[in-house]
Design an enzyme around this catalytic site. Structure first.
Site, PDB file in Angstrom:
ATOM      1  N   GLU A  35      -4.908  -8.708   3.850  1.00 50.22           N
ATOM      2  CA  GLU A  35      -4.765  -9.975   4.358  1.00 50.22           C
ATOM      3  C   GLU A  35      -5.619 -10.774   5.364  1.00 50.22           C
ATOM      4  OE1 GLU A  35      -1.531  -8.792   7.662  1.00 50.22           O
ATOM      5  OE2 GLU A  35      -1.862 -10.570   8.640  1.00 50.22           O
ATOM      6  N   SER A  83       5.389  -0.450   4.457  1.00 47.58           N
ATOM      7  CA  SER A  83       5.448  -0.531   3.500  1.00 47.58           C
ATOM      8  C   SER A  83       6.416   0.844   3.152  1.00 47.58           C
ATOM      9  CB  SER A  83       3.786  -1.072   2.615  1.00 47.58           C
ATOM     10  OG  SER A  83       3.041   0.031   3.586  1.00 47.58           O
ATOM     11  N   THR A 135      -1.852  -9.156  11.356  1.00 54.00           N
ATOM     12  CA  THR A 135      -0.622  -9.333  11.231  1.00 54.00           C
ATOM     13  C   THR A 135      -0.028  -8.082  11.840  1.00 54.00           C
ATOM     14  OG1 THR A 135       0.529  -8.770   9.210  1.00 54.00           O
ATOM     15  CG2 THR A 135      -0.174 -11.470  10.509  1.00 54.00           C
ATOM     16  N   HIS A 183       0.281  -9.947   1.352  1.00 56.68           N
ATOM     17  CA  HIS A 183      -0.892  -9.725   2.470  1.00 56.68           C
ATOM     18  C   HIS A 183      -1.148 -11.662   2.306  1.00 56.68           C
ATOM     19  CE1 HIS A 183      -0.800  -5.689   3.062  1.00 56.68           C
ATOM     20  NE2 HIS A 183      -0.790  -5.605   1.389  1.00 56.68           N
ATOM     21  N   CYS A 191       2.478  -8.999  14.302  1.00 50.52           N
ATOM     22  CA  CYS A 191       3.894  -9.576  14.199  1.00 50.52           C
ATOM     23  C   CYS A 191       4.525  -9.080  14.838  1.00 50.52           C
ATOM     24  CB  CYS A 191       4.053  -9.645  12.725  1.00 50.52           C
ATOM     25  SG  CYS A 191       5.250  -8.910  12.176  1.00 50.52           S
ATOM     26  N   HIS A 200       1.200  -0.992  -0.308  1.00 49.89           N
ATOM     27  CA  HIS A 200      -0.056   0.169  -0.233  1.00 49.89           C
ATOM     28  C   HIS A 200       0.748   1.072   0.071  1.00 49.89           C
ATOM     29  CE1 HIS A 200      -3.486  -2.594   1.457  1.00 49.89           C
ATOM     30  NE2 HIS A 200      -3.453  -2.481   0.215  1.00 49.89           N
ATOM     31  N   SER A 254      -3.027   3.400   3.454  1.00 50.33           N
ATOM     32  CA  SER A 254      -2.539   1.457   4.358  1.00 50.33           C
ATOM     33  C   SER A 254      -2.602   1.528   5.765  1.00 50.33           C
ATOM     34  CB  SER A 254      -0.024   2.440   4.053  1.00 50.33           C
ATOM     35  OG  SER A 254       0.199   1.694   5.859  1.00 50.33           O
ATOM     36  N   HIS A 260      -9.459  -5.683   4.518  1.00 50.72           N
ATOM     37  CA  HIS A 260      -8.081  -5.464   4.387  1.00 50.72           C
ATOM     38  C   HIS A 260      -7.417  -6.814   3.610  1.00 50.72           C
ATOM     39  CE1 HIS A 260      -3.889  -5.789   5.070  1.00 50.72           C
ATOM     40  NE2 HIS A 260      -3.831  -4.255   5.078  1.00 50.72           N
TER      41      HIS A 260
HETATM   42  S1  SF4 Z   1       6.987  -8.958   8.344  1.00 52.33           S
HETATM   43 FE1  SF4 Z   1       4.900  -9.102   9.789  1.00 52.33          FE
HETATM   44  S2  SF4 Z   1       4.099  -7.074   9.419  1.00 52.33           S
HETATM   45 FE2  SF4 Z   1       5.574  -7.165   7.172  1.00 52.33          FE
HETATM   46  S3  SF4 Z   1       4.166  -8.874   5.974  1.00 52.33           S
HETATM   47 FE3  SF4 Z   1       5.391  -9.977   7.146  1.00 52.33          FE
HETATM   48  S4  SF4 Z   1       4.207 -10.440   9.556  1.00 52.33           S
HETATM   49 FE4  SF4 Z   1       3.103  -8.624   7.958  1.00 52.33          FE
END
Ligand code: SF4
Length: 567
Positions: A124, A260, A160, A72, A188, A40, A216, A122
């Site tokens: 993902e 991003s 995430t 995603h 994440c 994004h 984003s 979204h």
């Molecule tokens: S590292 Fe984390 S934030 Fe980046 S794409 Fe993978 S899951 Fe998503």
């Protein structure tokens, strides 16, 4: 005005991985499509389009070429569809997203209801929902969780890039709705660390700038978090949106960026902020001119040359050091102008500086080259011819030549830039004065040549590592791009170790004093410091890096000059 730049801002691991692979693919394949924009960020998507990577929203429009699944991820249904169409599919789903998909798939088979904490719609979340056969509930707030029906067994996973604190509040609400709840905080760690750092910075500054696509989700979330801790928050895509904002009332400004946002956009924003500050605008402008024009690099070459030639007891140190200054300054200037587009991504401030002052800088460069020619002719014709050869080498290696119908540049051969660059410095600083003019064949002169070559060579590798993201976007194939950052660093490390050992052993066996071995060891120490910074630190200003790397020549030059008094 103090500017605090977040260490965690910019491409996350998954986006960088996807970007690297797609840039590699764009060099090998002609028709590449991404199912939706790869990330994004409008600027990156536009750049990828210019490289033949086209985003396509509709599955039915895809019937040829290579289709890339973005970080995603996508639904299993879409994946099957693409395979049935017989398309070449490259799946770049981030492994961390893949793990969440696996958790959902495993629990759906055991009869669990899935609740995804994230933003409905979204990309993902759509992909995750696909792994629940589209039966999952998506909730983005405690209020939405409140509306969930009563359930038996539930698993809760998160997008995430969701807000960490918000996730646990939602989980608490889900617990009230189901008899058995298994929670998987699949936010994440990169998102978690980024949000934590934003909280920390936003609570210390008067103004917070969040860079990244307006659409984003993770960037918008960073802006929302910042608003809880900082009174003034700007969510921008590029530095253009900062023009017209009065920063004079802010003492501290914080900067972070979404997952991003490429580093060149972050650097442009940070450099804009550095130059917009009224109080230090003049001094920063002067610094900008000194570094971006190549004056500082020329000065470093002067000091490097003067120090080493003084250490070698060379009579005409000053004349040859002026030659080194004029040569390195004019080559840096002209190479920047010839390769202007390449700087757009690695050093945007330098790009705009050279672009805006091109005519004046070309005139200064020509004057510098003329002085270089006159001074070297004045010394001797041999010296002049060597300088002429080095200048041709320094300029022609970036110029595009047509060979057998193919456009080629010496510069594009991986590693050639580093070798030519190091060779040019060694010729001008050591070979020309000591070997050609001084007619020396002493081992000490040879060791100095080797020292200069290695210092400049490893410096150029670190510089390539720093520019790796911009170079990839530009389509340049440097050594770190070709063999990887780790291997390139390993080569540089080993070269420094070998240099220290070789110069040490040679000095002992030849009965020389210890100036060169000590100088080499001290350089090794400085190299390790910069090396650590290159590996660990992200989002460091290109200007600052340039200063650190130019010191590769300046520091040994100063030390050599000091040592020359104790010989
Ligand atoms: S590292 Fe984390 S934030 Fe980046 S794409 Fe993978 S899951 Fe998503």
């Amino acid at each position: 005005m103090k500017i605090i730049v977040a260490e965690t801002g910019g491409f996350c691991w998954g986006v960088r991985r996807a970007m690297d692979k797609i840039l590699d693919l764009s060099r090998k394949k002609e028709e590449i499509y991404t199912l939706g924009p790869l990330i994004h960020n409008n600027q990156v998507v536009a750049l990828l389009e210019s490289k033949g990577v086209k985003p396509e929203k509709k599955l039915e429009n895809l019937d040829k070429g290579t289709v890339v699944i973005r970080a995603h991820g996508t639904t299993p249904q879409v994946l099957n569809n693409l395979k049935e169409k017989g398309l070449d599919v490259v799946n770049l789903t981030c492994p961390k997203v893949g793990k969440v998909q696996g958790i959902i798939k495993g629990h759906i088979n055991k009869g669990y209801q899935v609740v995804i904490v994230g933003d409905e719609g979204h990309a993902e979340v759509v992909s995750l929902k696909g792994y629940s056969n589209n039966t999952a509930f998506v909730v983005g707030s405690v209020e939405e969780a409140e509306k969930l029906p009563e359930m038996e067994k539930v698993i809760v996973v998160s997008q995430t890039t969701f807000n960490y604190d918000e996730f646990f509040k939602i989980v608490d609400k889900v617990r009230e709705k189901a008899k058995e709840v298994k929670e998987f905080c699949t936010i994440c760690d990169s998102t978690h660390r980024r949000q934590d750092e934003v909280k920390k910075i936003a609570s210390q500054v008067d103004c917070m700038i969040i860079i990244g696509g307006k659409h984003s989700a993770n960037t918008t979330r960073l802006a929302e978090i910042s608003k809880q801790y900082c009174p003034v928050v700007y969510h921008i895509e590029t530095e253009d949106e900062l023009k017209g904002i009065d920063f004079s009332n802010f003492d501290k400004v914080g900067v972070s960026a979404g997952a991003s946002t490429p580093s060149w956009i972050i650097n442009s924003v940070v450099d804009y902020l550095r130059f917009v500050d009224e109080k230090s605008r003049f001094s920063k402008r002067v610094l900008g001119i000194v570094f971006n024009s190549g004056l500082f690099r020329g000065f470093s070459a002067f000091v490097f040359s003067y120090g080493l030639l003084s250490l070698a007891n060379f009579q005409d140190s000053l004349k040859f050091s002026v030659i080194a200054f004029l040569y390195i300054f004019s080559m840096t200037l002209f190479n920047g102008i010839i390769d202007l587009e390449g700087l757009r991504f690695s050093n945007p401030t330098k790009f705009y500086f050279l672009k805006e002052n091109k005519t004046l800088l070309i005139a200064i460069g020509i004057i510098s080259l003329t002085l270089l020619a006159l001074l070297s002719i004045n010394i001797s014709l041999n010296v002049f011819f060597i300088i002429l050869l080095a200048s041709l080498l320094g300029l022609l290696y970036r110029i595009k030549l047509r060979l057998k119908g193919r456009i080629m540049r010496l510069f594009d051969i991986p590693g050639s830039k580093n070798i030519i660059y190091a060779l040019a410095w060694s010729i001008v600083i050591v070979f020309n004065p000591l070997f050609i003019y001084g007619k020396s064949n002493a081992l000490s002169s040879f060791l100095m040549f080797l020292f200069v070559f290695t210092v400049v060579f490893v410096g150029s590798i670190l510089s390539d590592i720093k520019d790796i993201q911009g170079d990839k976007f530009y389509g340049r194939e440097t050594l770190p791009i070709l063999i990887g950052t780790e291997r390139a660093l390993r080569i540089a490390n080993w070269l420094v170790i070998i240099l220290i050992l070789f110069i040490g052993v040679a000095a002992i066996t030849d009965g020389q004093n210890f100036s060169m071995p000590i100088l080499t060891m001290l350089f090794g120490g400085y190299y390790m410091l910069v090396n650590k910074l290159v590996v660990k630190k992200r989002n460091v200003s290109p200007l600052y890096y340039e200063f650190l790397l130019d010191n590769f020549a300046l520091i040994p030059g100063l030390l050599a000059f000091v040592f020359s008094f104790f010989k």
